[in-house]
Design a protein around this motif. Structure first.
Motif, PDB file in Angstrom:
ATOM      1  N   UNK A   1       0.008   0.582  -4.021  1.00  0.00           N
ATOM      2  CA  UNK A   1       0.981   1.458  -4.659  1.00  0.00           C
ATOM      3  C   UNK A   1       1.053   1.170  -6.162  1.00  0.00           C
ATOM      4  N   UNK A   2       0.974   2.213  -6.972  1.00  0.00           N
ATOM      5  CA  UNK A   2       1.016   2.064  -8.429  1.00  0.00           C
ATOM      6  C   UNK A   2       2.270   1.369  -8.914  1.00  0.00           C
ATOM      7  N   UNK A   3       3.390   1.611  -8.245  1.00  0.00           N
ATOM      8  CA  UNK A   3       4.648   0.968  -8.633  1.00  0.00           C
ATOM      9  C   UNK A   3       4.587  -0.545  -8.479  1.00  0.00           C
TER      10      UNK A   3
ATOM     11  N   UNK B   1       0.812  -1.221   0.000  1.00  0.00           N
ATOM     12  CA  UNK B   1       0.000   0.000   0.000  1.00  0.00           C
ATOM     13  C   UNK B   1       0.842   1.266   0.000  1.00  0.00           C
ATOM     14  N   UNK B   2       0.207   2.345  -0.475  1.00  0.00           N
ATOM     15  CA  UNK B   2       0.808   3.676  -0.386  1.00  0.00           C
ATOM     16  C   UNK B   2       0.296   4.365   0.887  1.00  0.00           C
ATOM     17  N   UNK B   3       0.634   5.618   1.091  1.00  0.00           N
ATOM     18  CA  UNK B   3       0.259   6.348   2.301  1.00  0.00           C
ATOM     19  C   UNK B   3      -1.253   6.560   2.430  1.00  0.00           C
TER      20      UNK B   3
END
Length: 128
Positions: free
Chosen positions: A24-26, A17-19
């Motif tokens: 997360x796109x990456x 996950x992102x923040x």
């Protein structure tokens, strides 16, 4: 509906996950790269390396626990390179239809054991 061959399927996990709490796109791009490499290496019968990502677009967010499926389709085969369309679909919940998450066009180059370009065999490019 998805186009191409199912080349990779995995589950989005909390560590991805992102923040904001979305995946997360990456991480999604890395799954696409793996799926494309699997298809490219099987098709060219040897190692391949990613050289370009074109026309990448994210359509909807991916959540923890979503099962993503990467579908690959060969668009073009050159002397040393192969262009592959990659679609990612979320197929987590069987009670609702699958939805497309993202898509992109990845280009791979066939390489030898030393990492130098190699020609894709004519018999592979045009199977009879």
């Amino acid at each position: 509906m998805p186009e191409g061959t199912l080349s990779l399927q995995t589950i989005a996990m909390p560590a991805d996950t992102n923040w904001s709490g979305d995946i997360f796109g990456g991480w999604i791009v890395s799954q696409m790269d793996l799926a494309g490499a699997i298809h490219a290496e099987r098709f060219t019968q040897g190692r391949c390396a990613t050289i370009a990502i074109n026309q990448m677009s994210f359509l909807v967010p991916v959540k923890i626990g979503d099962v993503i499926s990467c579908y690959t389709k060969i668009l073009k085969v050159g002397n040393t390179s192969i262009q592959i369309q990659i679609e990612v679909w979320d197929s987590h919940d069987s009670s609702r239809p699958a939805k497309q998450v993202t898509q992109g066009i990845f280009t791979f180059v066939a390489v030898d054991s030393e990492g130098k370009k190699r020609v894709i065999a004519q018999s592979v490019k045009n199977p009879e």
